[in-house]
Every structure is written in C-alpha cells, then in structure tokens.
Scaffold this motif. Structure first.
Motif, PDB file in Angstrom:
ATOM      1  N   GLN A  36      38.283  45.648  41.759  1.00  0.00           N
ATOM      2  CA  GLN A  36      38.416  45.263  43.170  1.00  0.00           C
ATOM      3  C   GLN A  36      39.638  44.370  43.386  1.00  0.00           C
ATOM      4  OE1 GLN A  36      36.713  46.316  45.857  1.00  0.00           O
ATOM      5  NE2 GLN A  36      35.423  47.645  44.628  1.00  0.00           N
ATOM      6  N   ARG A  63      37.977  40.986  49.733  1.00  0.00           N
ATOM      7  CA  ARG A  63      37.981  41.759  48.488  1.00  0.00           C
ATOM      8  C   ARG A  63      38.369  40.871  47.308  1.00  0.00           C
ATOM      9  NH1 ARG A  63      37.796  47.351  47.701  1.00  0.00           N
ATOM     10  NH2 ARG A  63      38.373  47.761  49.859  1.00  0.00           N
ATOM     11  N   ALA A  95      35.859  39.993  44.309  1.00  0.00           N
ATOM     12  CA  ALA A  95      36.279  40.443  42.983  1.00  0.00           C
ATOM     13  C   ALA A  95      35.966  39.401  41.920  1.00  0.00           C
ATOM     14  CB  ALA A  95      37.774  40.764  42.984  1.00  0.00           C
ATOM     15  N   HIS A 142      27.960  47.299  46.230  1.00  0.00           N
ATOM     16  CA  HIS A 142      29.175  46.894  46.952  1.00  0.00           C
ATOM     17  C   HIS A 142      30.182  48.046  46.984  1.00  0.00           C
ATOM     18  CE1 HIS A 142      32.494  44.570  48.465  1.00  0.00           C
ATOM     19  NE2 HIS A 142      33.205  44.873  47.398  1.00  0.00           N
ATOM     20  N   GLU A 143      30.350  48.733  45.860  1.00  0.00           N
ATOM     21  CA  GLU A 143      31.283  49.863  45.823  1.00  0.00           C
ATOM     22  C   GLU A 143      30.858  50.979  46.768  1.00  0.00           C
ATOM     23  OE1 GLU A 143      32.653  49.498  41.136  1.00  0.00           O
ATOM     24  OE2 GLU A 143      31.060  50.892  41.708  1.00  0.00           O
ATOM     25  N   GLY A 169      33.433  47.810  50.584  1.00  0.00           N
ATOM     26  CA  GLY A 169      33.696  47.786  49.151  1.00  0.00           C
ATOM     27  C   GLY A 169      34.248  49.097  48.618  1.00  0.00           C
ATOM     28  N   LEU A 215      39.007  52.991  47.507  1.00  0.00           N
ATOM     29  CA  LEU A 215      38.778  53.485  46.151  1.00  0.00           C
ATOM     30  C   LEU A 215      38.933  55.009  46.175  1.00  0.00           C
ATOM     31  CD1 LEU A 215      35.611  51.420  45.161  1.00  0.00           C
ATOM     32  CD2 LEU A 215      37.894  51.192  44.182  1.00  0.00           C
TER      33      LEU A 215
END
Length: 150
Positions: free
Chosen positions: A57, A75, A79, A111-112, A117, A121
């Motif tokens: 992150q 972020r 992280a 979170h991802e 989050g 990505l």
C-alpha cells in the motif's frame, strides 16, 4: 472476469507460501525440541509478510496517489498499520500472537477489497491475493490448533 496473474508474481506468491507450510507442518511433525523453533519461525515469517503487505500500500501511494491529497495521506497511514500490528504480536504468547497475526491478514485483505483500499491495485493482484490469503489463514489455524492449551 478474473485477470491473468503474471507468471513471475504467481510463482513468487506460491514460493512465499513455502515457509508458512513448512513451519506449520514442523510445529506438528518435527521432533519436540524443534517444534518450538518452528512456532517462532512461523510467527516471525508471518510478521514479516504482514508488514510486506503494508508496504504494498505504501508503494501504491507513492506511485499512484497525489502527495498532499487525502487518499495519499490515508493510504500512507494505513500502510503502517500492518507493521504496527505484526511487531507487537511477536512479543505476545505464541497462541495470542498467532491470533493477532491471523486477524491482521484478514483486516489487510478486507482493506484491499474495499473501494478505497483496492483502488489503484491491478486486477491481477486481487486474483493472486485471495488464494494466498486463504492458505496463510489455514496455516495460522493449524498453528493455533497446535498451540491450543499450551
């Protein structure tokens, strides 16, 4: 549709499971004198990998967010959380530490998967991370089971 995972990322991700699998198995199957070493190795590696996931992150924030804006700040701050959970988990009783680390992996994955989050990505990252997280959590469950009552 699932994104195609780059071969190198897939192989490295799978290789990263080997210490989890080996140390969880050793905690059950190794000679008694080595079982405690296996537990410490498992917890240490788990803390390193949980911290690494926070670093992902951090890298996304540096490369894909605008410094000074709210998403960048959030972020970057989030992280740091995996490391701030992982290190103290090593100071706890191994049973408690294993639980804290397992919960850390669940929280990072949640979170991802969240809108914020998961933003920025690559799609393949999600395709890679879900099975890896499930194996890591299964290994934690085996270790917790082994430590139950100790």
């Amino acid at each position: 549709m699932r994104a195609s995972i780059p071969a190198l990322a897939l192989w490295l991700g799978l290789a990263g499971l080997l210490p989890f699998l080996a140390s969880a198995a050793a905690a059950w199957l190794a000679p008694v004198a080595w079982q405690a070493v296996a537990v410490r190795a498992f917890l240490g590696y788990s803390a390193v990998i949980l911290s690494f996931l926070g670093g992902v992150q951090w890298g996304v924030a540096m490369c894909r967010e605008r410094p000074g804006e709210a998403p960048f700040r959030r972020r970057m701050l989030l992280a740091m959380v995996p490391s701030l959970v992982a290190w103290p988990a090593l100071l706890l009783h191994p049973f408690t530490g294993a639980w804290v680390l397992a919960i850390g992996f669940v929280l990072v994955r949640l979170h991802e998967l969240s809108r914020e989050g998961g933003a920025r990505l690559p799609d393949w990252y999600h395709s890679l991370r879900m099975p890896l997280t499930l194996v890591v959590l299964a290994c934690h469950a085996l270790l917790i089971w082994r430590l139950w009552g100790s």
